[in-house]
Write an enzyme that holds these catalytic residues in place. Structure first.
Site, PDB file in Angstrom:
ATOM      1  N   HIS A 120       0.710  -0.912  -0.223  1.00 20.12           N
ATOM      2  CA  HIS A 120       0.117  -0.463   0.295  1.00 20.12           C
ATOM      3  C   HIS A 120       1.034   0.973  -0.218  1.00 20.12           C
ATOM      4  O   HIS A 120       0.630   2.413  -0.928  1.00 20.12           O
ATOM      5  CB  HIS A 120      -0.898   0.432   1.241  1.00 20.12           C
ATOM      6  CG  HIS A 120      -1.740   1.345   0.998  1.00 20.12           C
ATOM      7  ND1 HIS A 120      -3.366   1.180   0.897  1.00 20.12           N
ATOM      8  CD2 HIS A 120      -1.553   2.800   2.040  1.00 20.12           C
ATOM      9  CE1 HIS A 120      -3.770   2.544   0.610  1.00 20.12           C
ATOM     10  NE2 HIS A 120      -2.661   2.948   1.437  1.00 20.12           N
ATOM     11  N   HIS A 138       3.183   5.938  -2.174  1.00 21.48           N
ATOM     12  CA  HIS A 138       3.553   7.087  -1.751  1.00 21.48           C
ATOM     13  C   HIS A 138       5.501   7.371  -1.707  1.00 21.48           C
ATOM     14  O   HIS A 138       5.655   8.322  -0.942  1.00 21.48           O
ATOM     15  CB  HIS A 138       3.341   7.383  -0.160  1.00 21.48           C
ATOM     16  CG  HIS A 138       1.677   8.255   0.285  1.00 21.48           C
ATOM     17  ND1 HIS A 138       1.133   9.344  -0.325  1.00 21.48           N
ATOM     18  CD2 HIS A 138       1.120   7.031   0.328  1.00 21.48           C
ATOM     19  CE1 HIS A 138       0.008   8.441  -0.106  1.00 21.48           C
ATOM     20  NE2 HIS A 138      -0.552   7.865   0.726  1.00 21.48           N
ATOM     21  N   LYS A 185      -4.432   9.793  -9.194  1.00 25.11           N
ATOM     22  CA  LYS A 185      -4.747   9.710  -7.483  1.00 25.11           C
ATOM     23  C   LYS A 185      -4.793  11.528  -7.685  1.00 25.11           C
ATOM     24  O   LYS A 185      -3.628  11.669  -8.220  1.00 25.11           O
ATOM     25  CB  LYS A 185      -3.062   9.246  -7.339  1.00 25.11           C
ATOM     26  CG  LYS A 185      -2.561   9.440  -5.945  1.00 25.11           C
ATOM     27  CD  LYS A 185      -3.025   8.682  -4.943  1.00 25.11           C
ATOM     28  CE  LYS A 185      -2.876   9.003  -2.952  1.00 25.11           C
ATOM     29  NZ  LYS A 185      -3.465   8.018  -2.665  1.00 25.11           N
TER      30      LYS A 185
END
Length: 243
Positions: A120, A138, A185
């Site tokens: 994730h 990220h 995103k």
């Protein structure tokens, strides 16, 4: 805005219709923690509801990565600090704890065994409920590699409200928007140019010793490290510029 990354130097200019990265010194991928990190990135199905199957080779890649980063200063410091707080005093147990925290599979999107903290936070997932959207993702290395393969379409950066200025050559905290494999995103924040071991150590420390909001100072940046829990696992972890 485009971004050039050498070994600690970055340059920016406003060109949102292009890519984020114009060039990266690929010598960094010869560093063992970087190369072992990158070997993990293709081990996952990005669909959030898809059950993951972990091969013996992939488990070895996980073990090799944890073993490698455990030799670095950030992770040694993490172990020393956690040990002083009575968390995983034995180093062998510490490595097992790190492997479990980051790579054990758990349920997300209604399917058991479909996600992990590593997938994730660092790789990214695609939410399938309702309108598709990118979740997680990220990490700057994953962004660079996926952009280089043509899978990421960079849309531009978002002005930091606190500073209200264009990122300059010293900027390492970015908030950006992009599409991954055609899926949006809308807001994603990332630390640019940092090592995998630094991020792993930082997020692990926040998980064990902090809360969901962890207000810290990273160099010139007041940062809130968001650390979201799923039971006894990391659900998500990422930096947000404090305003």
């Amino acid at each position: 805005m485009k971004l050039t990354v050498e070994t600690g130097r970055r340059s920016f200019w406003d060109m949102a219709q292009g890519s984020l990265f114009s060039w990266v010194n690929e010598n960094i991928f010869q560093r063992r923690t970087f190369s072992r990190f990158c070997s993990l990135l293709d081990n996952y199905n990005p669909d959030e509801g898809c059950k993951e199957v972990v091969s013996s080779e992939e488990r070895q890649e996980q073990a090799s990565f944890i073993e490698e980063i455990s030799r670095t200063a950030p992770v040694k410091y993490l172990h020393k600090y956690l040990s002083s707080k009575g968390i995983s005093e034995n180093y062998q147990n510490f490595e097992s704890m790190m492997t479990s925290l980051w790579f054990d599979l758990y349920g997300r999107g209604g399917t058991s065994g479909s996600s992990s903290a590593f997938e994730h936070v660092f790789v990214g997932e695609i939410k399938q409920c309702g309108e598709e959207e990118v979740s997680g993702f990220h990490n700057w290395l994953q962004f660079y590699l996926e952009e280089d393969k043509g899978r990421v379409d960079y849309h531009g950066y978002i002005f930091p409200r606190r500073r209200g200025q264009i990122p300059d050559s010293d900027t390492q905290l970015l908030t950006i928007q992009f599409e991954w494999n055609g899926i949006l995103k809308s807001v994603s924040s990332t630390l640019v140019g940092v090592s995998p071991e630094f991020e792993i150590a930082l997020y692990t420390l926040c998980f064990y010793m902090g809360g969901e909001d962890n207000h810290i100072q990273l160099g010139p940046y007041p940062v809130n490290i968001k650390c979201c829990r799923l039971g006894d696992k990391i659900g998500s972890a990422f930096p947000v510029a404090d305003c």
